[in-house]
Scaffold this motif. Structure first.
Motif, PDB file in Angstrom:
ATOM      1  N   VAL A  99      -2.484  -0.284  -5.686  1.00 30.80           N
ATOM      2  CA  VAL A  99      -1.740  -1.209  -4.834  1.00 30.80           C
ATOM      3  C   VAL A  99      -0.857  -2.088  -5.720  1.00 30.80           C
ATOM      4  N   LEU A 122      -0.556  -7.235   4.428  1.00 32.71           N
ATOM      5  CA  LEU A 122      -0.544  -5.828   4.023  1.00 32.71           C
ATOM      6  C   LEU A 122       0.759  -5.166   4.477  1.00 32.71           C
ATOM      7  N   LEU A 133       0.839  -1.201   0.000  1.00 29.88           N
ATOM      8  CA  LEU A 133       0.000   0.000   0.000  1.00 29.88           C
ATOM      9  C   LEU A 133       0.878   1.256   0.000  1.00 29.88           C
ATOM     10  N   GLY A 188      -6.688  -2.631  -1.194  1.00 33.11           N
ATOM     11  CA  GLY A 188      -5.775  -3.692  -0.810  1.00 33.11           C
ATOM     12  C   GLY A 188      -6.414  -4.729   0.102  1.00 33.11           C
ATOM     13  N   SER A 241      -6.785   3.407  -1.277  1.00 30.36           N
ATOM     14  CA  SER A 241      -5.841   2.355  -1.663  1.00 30.36           C
ATOM     15  C   SER A 241      -5.804   1.249  -0.611  1.00 30.36           C
ATOM     16  N   ARG A 242      -5.870   1.616   0.665  1.00 36.92           N
ATOM     17  CA  ARG A 242      -5.908   0.596   1.728  1.00 36.92           C
ATOM     18  C   ARG A 242      -7.174  -0.245   1.605  1.00 36.92           C
TER      19      ARG A 242
END
Length: 331
Positions: free
Chosen positions: A292, A275, A228, A250, A246-247
């Motif tokens: 990602v 992660l 990430l 992911g 983005s997290r």
């Protein structure tokens, strides 16, 4: 008046035999008719031969006169010799209509754009001077691209990433998405640079960007992980707006990837979450769209390599990533 065929009476004063005069006239007529018959027959035969009529056929009558100019339709009046007048059916087979363009699939990703970035390039090994050029990633400068890794048997990471990326494209298009690859197999000798890869996603105004990779660490290190973007603001890099989405992207991919492939999160980093946050990757630092990286497994571990080299497993990997994107974009 006489109504019979008896010979006429002799003329007065004539000493000729009346029967003889009658016979003479009749014989002359018969001879004349007999002489005329062959000539007529010969003329008929000649006429038939010249006309091309066969036995039992009759000679054609006078050719019909063409209709007057005023009686023809405008298309018939204007038609050139040998052409088909407008409004008349053509004697030639009509050209088949062009097949309609395929209708894009409808699905939860209809109207969405996804950029898929196949990591590295199989040609990078032959163009090390080019890919070693330094580029600005905001936080520092680093190589334009790298060669990527291989399995112990020589299967290249770039081969793996292109195969999975194409499978991923197919899966996403089936859900209605517009999919853009940063490069296609064989379309360029090396690269593209990490700066260009980021720019492609930005210019496409992508709703999600995924860069596909495989790791190359020591044997015994197994599993996948998602990288990430960290929050960075330096030079051309500013990830503040994409860190949160983005997290989420992911996390969605991690859950679906584990479930579909049966692979576990990496046992060598990420604390078992799968992660990892990094600030040293230009593809993430320079992105303005949710993005990602996924490291699908470790190519240097024999057990992971057996999966990565399996077409069936690569199909599962592509589907797991696609399901995560659908979950992120489609709700």
């Amino acid at each position: 008046m006489r109504y019979d065929d008896s010979p006429p009476p002799p003329e007065s004063g004539s000493s000729a035999n009346p029967d003889r005069h009658w016979f003479t006239r009749r014989s002359t007529l018969v001879v004349g008719v007999a002489a005329l018959a062959p000539a007529c027959l010969a003329g008929w035969v000649l006429t038939q031969a010249l006309s091309g009529a066969g036995p039992g056929e009759t000679l054609p009558g006078p050719a019909p006169q063409p209709a007057s100019h005023s009686a023809l339709s405008p298309g018939q009046r204007d038609a050139k010799p040998g052409s088909t007048p407008s409004g008349s059916p053509s004697t030639e087979a009509s050209t088949p209509a062009a097949a309609p363009a395929p209708v894009p699939a409808k699905g939860p990703l209809t109207g969405k754009t996804v950029v898929v970035d196949p990591g590295h390039n199989t040609g990078n090994f032959k163009h090390t001077d080019e890919i070693d050029q330094q580029v600005d990633i905001g936080t520092n400068r680093k190589e334009c691209d790298t060669t990527g890794t291989t399995t112990n048997s020589g299967y290249m990471e770039a081969e793996f990433t292109m195969d999975v990326s194409k499978r991923l494209r197919t899966a996403l298009e089936a859900q209605g998405a517009k999919v853009v690859l940063t490069h296609e197999a064989g379309d360029r000798a090396w690269g593209p640079c990490i700066t260009e890869r980021a720019r492609i996603g930005n210019e496409a105004n992508a709703d999600a960007v995924v860069s596909v990779h495989a790791d190359g660490v020591s044997a015994g290190n197994r599993g996948f992980h998602i990288i990430l973007p960290a929050k960075v603001k330096s030079g051309a890099a500013d990830t503040a707006k994409i860190v949160g989405p983005s997290r989420e992207l992911g996390e969605r991919i991690a859950g679906n990837f584990a479930r579909t492939t049966g692979s576990a999160p990496a046992n060598y980093l990420g604390g078992g979450t799968g992660l990892v946050v990094r600030d040293d990757l230009g593809g993430l630092n320079l992105s303005t769209r949710p993005k990602v990286f996924i490291e699908c497994g470790n190519m240097r571990d024999a057990k992971d390599a057996a999966q990565l080299t399996s077409p069936e497993w690569r199909q599962k990997a592509a589907q797991g990533i696609a399901d995560g994107i659908v979950g992120f974009l489609g709700g």
